[in-house]
Structure formats: C-alpha cells, structure tokens
Design an enzyme around this catalytic site. Sequence first.
Site, PDB file in Angstrom:
ATOM      1  N   HIS A   1       0.183  22.820 -46.277  1.00 54.37           N
ATOM      2  CA  HIS A   1       0.021  24.268 -46.040  1.00 54.37           C
ATOM      3  C   HIS A   1       0.390  24.635 -44.608  1.00 54.37           C
ATOM      4  O   HIS A   1       0.243  23.841 -43.686  1.00 54.37           O
ATOM      5  CB  HIS A   1      -1.371  24.778 -46.428  1.00 54.37           C
ATOM      6  CG  HIS A   1      -2.511  24.426 -45.531  1.00 54.37           C
ATOM      7  ND1 HIS A   1      -3.597  23.705 -45.942  1.00 54.37           N
ATOM      8  CD2 HIS A   1      -2.750  24.741 -44.226  1.00 54.37           C
ATOM      9  CE1 HIS A   1      -4.450  23.578 -44.938  1.00 54.37           C
ATOM     10  NE2 HIS A   1      -3.964  24.196 -43.884  1.00 54.37           N
TER      11      HIS A   1
ATOM     12  N   ASN B   1      -1.971  18.857 -47.071  1.00 50.43           N
ATOM     13  CA  ASN B   1      -1.323  19.191 -48.354  1.00 50.43           C
ATOM     14  C   ASN B   1      -0.057  20.029 -48.147  1.00 50.43           C
ATOM     15  O   ASN B   1       0.482  20.586 -49.095  1.00 50.43           O
ATOM     16  CB  ASN B   1      -2.305  19.919 -49.285  1.00 50.43           C
ATOM     17  CG  ASN B   1      -2.746  21.276 -48.741  1.00 50.43           C
ATOM     18  OD1 ASN B   1      -2.315  21.701 -47.668  1.00 50.43           O
ATOM     19  ND2 ASN B   1      -3.606  21.963 -49.475  1.00 50.43           N
TER      20      ASN B   1
HETATM   21  C1  GLP Z   1      -5.985  24.970 -40.774  1.00 52.28           C
HETATM   22  C2  GLP Z   1      -5.132  26.177 -40.390  1.00 52.28           C
HETATM   23  C3  GLP Z   1      -3.714  25.778 -40.198  1.00 52.28           C
HETATM   24  C4  GLP Z   1      -3.642  24.397 -39.604  1.00 52.28           C
HETATM   25  C5  GLP Z   1      -4.141  23.377 -40.599  1.00 52.28           C
HETATM   26  C6  GLP Z   1      -4.240  21.956 -40.059  1.00 52.28           C
HETATM   27  O1  GLP Z   1      -6.976  25.232 -41.629  1.00 52.28           O
HETATM   28  N1  GLP Z   1      -5.232  27.336 -41.232  1.00 52.28           N
HETATM   29  O2  GLP Z   1      -3.068  26.741 -39.387  1.00 52.28           O
HETATM   30  O3  GLP Z   1      -2.322  24.054 -39.256  1.00 52.28           O
HETATM   31  O4  GLP Z   1      -5.319  23.803 -41.210  1.00 52.28           O
HETATM   32  O5  GLP Z   1      -5.302  21.814 -39.191  1.00 52.28           O
HETATM   33  P1  GLP Z   1      -5.480  20.587 -38.203  1.00 52.28           P
HETATM   34  O6  GLP Z   1      -4.510  20.790 -37.105  1.00 52.28           O
HETATM   35  O7  GLP Z   1      -6.907  20.677 -37.738  1.00 52.28           O
HETATM   36  O8  GLP Z   1      -5.215  19.362 -38.990  1.00 52.28           O
END
Ligand code: GLP
Length: 242
Positions: free
Chosen positions: A138, A136
């Site tokens: 973030h 999304n």
């Molecule tokens: C998490 C972290 C982020 C991360 C994101 C994506 O919850 N708080 O720092 O970049 O979500 O995670 P992933 O790399 O497992 O897709």
Amino acid sequence: MRIQVCADAAVACAEAAAIVIGAVRAKPDAVLGLATGRSPIGVYARMRQAYAAGEVSFRRATAVNLDEYAGLKADDPSSFAAFMRRELYAGVDFREAGIHIPDGMAADLAAECARYDGVLNAVGTRDVQVLGIGANGHIGFNEPGEKLSAGTHVVRLTEETRAANAADFPSLGEVPTHAVTMGVGDILKARTIVLVAFGPAKAEAIRSALRGPVATGCPGSLLQLHPDVRVFLDPEAARQLE
Ligand code: GLP
C-alpha cells in the site's frame, strides 16, 4: 525510476532528505507531500537538523499529508497529525496555515475527502512527495484490491495493515478500521516522488512494486508509471531485486 541501495536506513534517509531540502532551498514556496510511518522518521530528523543549522527554512513552504485515521482527534497521540507534529512540524518553521492533513474526525467523511481534494488543487502541484510503502504494497492508505481511487477517499484498512500499525496504539482493538487517504492519482501528480523502505519485511513489497506488473493488487506498482521516482533502500529491503 532511480533505485539507490544505501549502506543503511540512516544513509538512505539522509539522501532522501537532501532531495526535499534541495527542493525547498531552490524554491522556498515549494509544496511538499509528506508521509507518516516509521520509514520517513530519519528523513524528518534530517530536515529538522538542516533547519536548526540554518540550511533551510520551511516558512514559505506548504506541507500536505497523505492520510489520517478516521475517528482520531488531531491531539490523539496515535493520530498522524500528532506524529507529524512530533517528528517534524514542532522542530521546523512551517506556518500553521501551510500545514494540511485530512480531518479524521469530520462528521461527514465524504465531504472531508472533497474538501481535501480542494486543498490539493489550491496548493498546486507537489514538488516532492515523500512516500513509504506497506508490507502489502500500500501507498498512503491505498490498500491492494480490484480497484484503486484517483482522488481522496475513505478506505477500510486491511487487518494486515491494522496489525502492522498496532504498535502505535494501546492495543490492536484500538487501531481504527477506516482512514481518509489521498488517492493513487493524487500521489502520482507530484513532480518527484521519493520512496523510502527498510528492512526485510519490505523486500517483497519492494520487489512487486518496482519489478512486478503494474496492478491494483500492489498499489506501489503504479509508481512505475511516474516519470521521476527516486527510491532509497537499505540492503534488506532491496534483497529481492536482482
Ligand atoms: C502507514 C502509512 C503509509 C506508510 C506505511 C508503512 O500506515 N499510511 O504512508 O508508508 O503504512 O509504514 P512504515 O514506514 O511504518 O512501515
């Protein structure tokens, strides 16, 4: 912003790790901002390899993590503290005092946010910030919304983010509802930001972060304001970029 579309995630992570390792070799007391999630696992694996091969030491370096779930003990296997120990810290030589992560168990989370902002100030400018991105948009745990915060703060996680991270927990119900995260302002203070994203589930977030308007509805889009962002993608994550 420099965008590199690599053959696959392993190549991309090796490229991203080379920036981190190069920074520490050039400046042994470098300050590294580190992220959790599946995306940077290959970066940390390469950092462990480089340490084992005697190519780099993190003994004088400092690590500051982006975020932690509220209500999880550091030894809970689902915590970001435990993730970082497993994926990186247990395999390299950071000093215990050189590792920082928000305390999600603090009784007073507002005070913990203020303490962590103090830590960020005390350790000084991060030389490199490793970053992933949520589907999304973030970054850290700065979720899309009408407002973004500059400093460390408590966030309510979106249901989308809780579901995306549920695989790290015994069940969806056990995914915490809140987290403590560095703010977008904190993230943007790093000298160099290294963003890694892989797979088709990240294609839309990558398009809106890198090509969309700079808007709080996609926190990753704020990266467009930073002078030195290096992005490492696999072809699937890059497929919506023209
Ligand atoms: C998490 C972290 C982020 C991360 C994101 C994506 O919850 N708080 O720092 O970049 O979500 O995670 P992933 O790399 O497992 O897709």
